[in-house]
Design an enzyme around this catalytic site. Structure first.
Site, mmCIF file in Angstrom:
data_model
loop_
_atom_site.group_PDB
_atom_site.id
_atom_site.type_symbol
_atom_site.label_atom_id
_atom_site.label_comp_id
_atom_site.label_asym_id
_atom_site.label_seq_id
_atom_site.Cartn_x
_atom_site.Cartn_y
_atom_site.Cartn_z
ATOM 1 N N LYS A 221 101.672 37.074 65.852
ATOM 2 C CA LYS A 221 101.359 37.871 64.665
ATOM 3 C C LYS A 221 100.002 38.558 64.901
ATOM 4 O O LYS A 221 98.963 37.909 64.971
ATOM 5 C CB LYS A 221 101.298 36.960 63.425
ATOM 6 C CG LYS A 221 101.049 37.742 62.149
ATOM 7 C CD LYS A 221 99.808 37.220 61.486
ATOM 8 C CE LYS A 221 99.198 38.080 60.436
ATOM 9 N NZ LYS A 221 98.807 39.424 60.760
ATOM 10 N N GLU A 302 89.404 29.784 67.137
ATOM 11 C CA GLU A 302 88.132 30.387 67.567
ATOM 12 C C GLU A 302 87.645 31.184 66.389
ATOM 13 O O GLU A 302 88.335 32.104 65.936
ATOM 14 C CB GLU A 302 88.362 31.340 68.729
ATOM 15 C CG GLU A 302 88.668 30.625 70.006
ATOM 16 C CD GLU A 302 87.657 30.983 71.096
ATOM 17 O OE1 GLU A 302 87.975 30.737 72.244
ATOM 18 O OE2 GLU A 302 86.566 31.504 70.771
ATOM 19 N N CYS A 336 82.185 38.118 67.679
ATOM 20 C CA CYS A 336 81.634 36.849 67.213
ATOM 21 C C CYS A 336 80.388 36.491 68.009
ATOM 22 O O CYS A 336 79.552 35.736 67.551
ATOM 23 C CB CYS A 336 82.688 35.760 67.336
ATOM 24 S SG CYS A 336 83.430 35.716 68.947
ATOM 25 N N GLU A 434 77.346 35.899 58.226
ATOM 26 C CA GLU A 434 77.893 36.706 59.319
ATOM 27 C C GLU A 434 78.103 38.133 58.834
ATOM 28 O O GLU A 434 78.841 38.368 57.876
ATOM 29 C CB GLU A 434 79.229 36.125 59.802
ATOM 30 C CG GLU A 434 79.720 36.828 61.042
ATOM 31 C CD GLU A 434 81.114 36.382 61.470
ATOM 32 O OE1 GLU A 434 81.354 36.285 62.665
ATOM 33 O OE2 GLU A 434 81.965 36.169 60.585
HETATM 34 P P1 NDP Z 1 90.674 37.183 59.654
HETATM 35 O O1 NDP Z 1 90.377 35.750 59.784
HETATM 36 O O2 NDP Z 1 90.730 37.783 58.318
HETATM 37 O O3 NDP Z 1 92.079 37.538 60.343
HETATM 38 C C1 NDP Z 1 92.462 37.011 61.589
HETATM 39 C C2 NDP Z 1 93.970 36.837 61.599
HETATM 40 O O4 NDP Z 1 94.356 35.841 60.659
HETATM 41 C C3 NDP Z 1 94.720 38.108 61.193
HETATM 42 O O5 NDP Z 1 95.877 38.228 61.971
HETATM 43 C C4 NDP Z 1 95.058 37.825 59.742
HETATM 44 O O6 NDP Z 1 96.152 38.571 59.259
HETATM 45 C C5 NDP Z 1 95.380 36.354 59.808
HETATM 46 N N1 NDP Z 1 95.386 35.680 58.511
HETATM 47 C C6 NDP Z 1 94.778 36.064 57.364
HETATM 48 N N2 NDP Z 1 95.045 35.174 56.382
HETATM 49 C C7 NDP Z 1 95.835 34.225 56.903
HETATM 50 C C8 NDP Z 1 96.449 33.040 56.398
HETATM 51 N N3 NDP Z 1 96.299 32.652 55.127
HETATM 52 N N4 NDP Z 1 97.196 32.291 57.220
HETATM 53 C C9 NDP Z 1 97.355 32.644 58.508
HETATM 54 N N5 NDP Z 1 96.826 33.760 59.041
HETATM 55 C C10 NDP Z 1 96.055 34.536 58.265
HETATM 56 O O7 NDP Z 1 89.592 37.864 60.589
HETATM 57 P P2 NDP Z 1 89.351 39.375 60.853
HETATM 58 O O8 NDP Z 1 90.598 40.062 61.231
HETATM 59 O O9 NDP Z 1 88.572 39.898 59.713
HETATM 60 O O10 NDP Z 1 88.433 39.273 62.179
HETATM 61 C C11 NDP Z 1 87.084 39.172 62.149
HETATM 62 C C12 NDP Z 1 86.633 37.734 62.244
HETATM 63 O O11 NDP Z 1 87.135 37.095 63.398
HETATM 64 C C13 NDP Z 1 85.142 37.631 62.342
HETATM 65 O O12 NDP Z 1 84.659 36.771 61.363
HETATM 66 C C14 NDP Z 1 84.854 37.089 63.746
HETATM 67 O O13 NDP Z 1 83.727 36.309 63.825
HETATM 68 C C15 NDP Z 1 86.111 36.378 64.096
HETATM 69 N N6 NDP Z 1 86.394 36.457 65.531
HETATM 70 C C16 NDP Z 1 86.108 35.398 66.346
HETATM 71 C C17 NDP Z 1 86.316 35.453 67.716
HETATM 72 C C18 NDP Z 1 86.072 34.290 68.609
HETATM 73 O O14 NDP Z 1 86.450 34.308 69.767
HETATM 74 N N7 NDP Z 1 85.476 33.225 68.132
HETATM 75 C C19 NDP Z 1 86.825 36.669 68.349
HETATM 76 C C20 NDP Z 1 87.146 37.702 67.391
HETATM 77 C C21 NDP Z 1 86.908 37.579 66.042
HETATM 78 P P3 NDP Z 1 95.879 39.953 58.456
HETATM 79 O O15 NDP Z 1 95.338 40.895 59.455
HETATM 80 O O16 NDP Z 1 97.206 40.329 57.967
HETATM 81 O O17 NDP Z 1 94.907 39.632 57.361
#
Ligand code: NDP
Length: 473
Positions: A221, A302, A336, A434
């Site tokens: 997804k 992560e 991140c 953040e």
């Molecule tokens: P989100 O956590 O909002 O989304 C990440 C994924 O989770 C998306 O595919 C999202 O779907 C999905 N998601 C949202 N709600 C749910 C749920 N209830 N159950 C299961 N899946 C769900 O993050 P962002 O897309 O906003 O990305 C940015 C964030 O990611 C930042 O905070 C950053 O720090 C972190 N990040 C960390 C990394 C690492 O390696 N540690 C690398 C990259 C980012 P949908 O898009 O449909 O909302």
């Protein structure tokens, strides 16, 4: 333990496939590479808006509801119209992945790896086409899109090779009379992969390939902002020969299909990269183990970060300043591991900050498709508004050292000003929360111990750095 059948001796990985080597970045100082990417961009533009359906059990599926990907550099441009999976589609994909698991988990590690390696080769050949789509769908400048594609190739090469190394049964030493001990790895089952938008190819590809190479089947997804690039990779895997049902693709809403992957009894593991908020929600949800479930669901998450970079008195400022600038403003700060807290020792603070601001003034903010752009837009309207609210807060509370003039770019795209704010307190909102964008806070520390203390004073602990020429630090 086996007394009856002699196990084959451990076989090292096949030398025929060669050693793992990182895929180097493209050298865009060469005209041929620049022209190739320009052509790929023109080609992608001609095909816009792309269509990205679901892939369930090897069949593409359209849905009435659609997700639109807009070009972050020019939001009037529609890049793709993707399908949006419902709860029923998710259940169908889980059923397909479960059915495909039996054969895939019994396919040899070499055969599984061969498909992934073939796909890696194809991705290498079509590298600029993938990078061009990322420039348009994710708003990544050339070098950053290219690095994402290269990292995806690396993940495919690495996990395929690692599985060939780990896939053979090993006879453990020492032998005990009359007893043989063998070690072999077994897959878990169905893996739900939930990806972010900021590395929209490399991260989903890496998480998925690790699962597939190990003999699991997967449901991928992607983030709502970037389904197209992930869809193109899934179709490449299909072309490379991944069997039907082994890799299923479900663009859709996180709260619908992501949530379903977390709660469904037939999904053995969830692998996630994204925000702390959603990651913690997934850990909690997956831990609930109703009587209908025959296993404890595994989770790998992560999550976010608040990277602190310490600059001590002995640091080489000539190399430290450009590094800090790139770490804070590269990827428009949407990483991140982006530097968001710069902790500078007081005896070099004034000189450092002066140079930092001068370097920031030379940053080129612009459209992702312009080859000279260093800071491109952020991903979408919601992100831009959130980051702008932090900048407004910083301007009132901390008085900026630097805030780039956008020259009207923000009227057409999701641009925010790269900004630097000095703060006095480690508890300042900009030091603690953040801000997933190009916003850097700078704080003074009286000595190295205090700098370390400040670096450790957040709830995030993902990454950190030290610039120093003093070995004892
Ligand atoms: P989100 O956590 O909002 O989304 C990440 C994924 O989770 C998306 O595919 C999202 O779907 C999905 N998601 C949202 N709600 C749910 C749920 N209830 N159950 C299961 N899946 C769900 O993050 P962002 O897309 O906003 O990305 C940015 C964030 O990611 C930042 O905070 C950053 O720090 C972190 N990040 C960390 C990394 C690492 O390696 N540690 C690398 C990259 C980012 P949908 O898009 O449909 O909302």
């Amino acid at each position: 333990m086996s007394k009856t059948k002699e196990a084959p001796e451990f076989q090292p990985s096949s030398s025929a496939v060669g050693e793992f080597r990182n895929c180097p970045p493209t050298d865009f100082s060469r005209r041929v590479e620049r022209e190739a990417l320009q052509e790929a961009l023109a080609d992608a533009r001609e095909r816009m808006p792309f269509d990205a359906p679901l892939l369930i059990n090897g069949r593409t599926v359209e849905t009435p509801e659609k997700i639109e990907s807009l070009n972050p550099s020019a939001f009037k441009e529609l890049v793709a119209r993707s399908a949006s999976a419902s709860k029923d589609h998710t259940d169908e994909a889980i059923k397909a992945a479960r059915a495909a698991y039996r054969d895939w988990s019994r396919t040899s590690a070499e055969e599984r790896a061969a498909i992934i390696l073939r796909a890696a080769e194809m991705l290498r050949e079509r590298r600029h086409h993938f990078s061009a789509v990322m420039v348009l769908e994710a708003g990544k400048p050339w070098q950053e899109a290219d690095a994402d594609t290269a990292e995806a190739i690396d993940f495919m090469e690495y996990y395929a090779r690692e599985m060939m190394r780990l896939g053979s049964r090993r006879r453990l030493q020492p032998y005990i009379l009359g007893e043989n001990n063998d070690l072999m790895y077994a897959p878990l089952g169905v893996v739900g992969v939930i990806g972010p938008w900021n590395f929209p190819l490399a991260i989903p590809c890496g998480m998925t390939c690790a699962a597939l190479a190990a003999g699991n089947t997967a449901i991928l997804k992607p983030a709502e902002q970037t389904p197209l690039i992930t869809y193109l990779w899934v179709m490449l895997m299909k072309e490379a020969g991944i069997p039907d049902g082994v890799l299923n693709f479900l663009p859709g809403k996180g709260e619908v299909c992501g949530q379903r992957l977390v709660e469904h009894d037939e999904v053995n593991m969830v692998v996630f990269t994204g925000s702390r908020e959603v990651g913690l929600h997934i850990i909690k949800g997956a831990a609930e183990t109703p009587p209908s479930r025959a296993f404890v669901k595994r989770v790998v998450t992560e999550m976010g970060g608040k990277n602190g970079l310490i600059v001590d008195s002995s640091a080489d400022l000539d190399s430290s300043v450009p590094d800090a600038i790139y770490s804070a403003f590269g990827f428009a700060g949407q990483k991140c591991s982006a530097c968001s807290r710069l902790i500078v020792l007081e005896d070099v603070y004034d000189e450092y900050v002066k140079r930092l601001v001068e370097a920031a003034e030379s940053l080129k903010v612009g459209l992702a498709e312009n080859p000279g752009t260093q800071v491109a837009p952020v991903i979408d309207k919601e992100a831009a508004e959130k980051i702008r609210s932090y900048i407004e807060y910083g301007k009132k509370d901390a008085k900026e050292l630097f805030c780039a003039d956008l020259d009207g770019l923000d009227e057409e795209g999701y641009f925010v000003s790269p900004s630097i704010f000095p703060v006095d307190s480690r508890d300042h909102k900009l030091m603690q929360e953040e801000v997933f964008g190009p916003v850097l806070t700078v704080i003074k520390a009286k000595d190295f111990d205090e700098a370390l203390d400040i670096a450790n004073s957040t709830q995030y602990a993902l990454t950190g750095g030290v610039h120093s020429r003093t070995i004892s630090n």
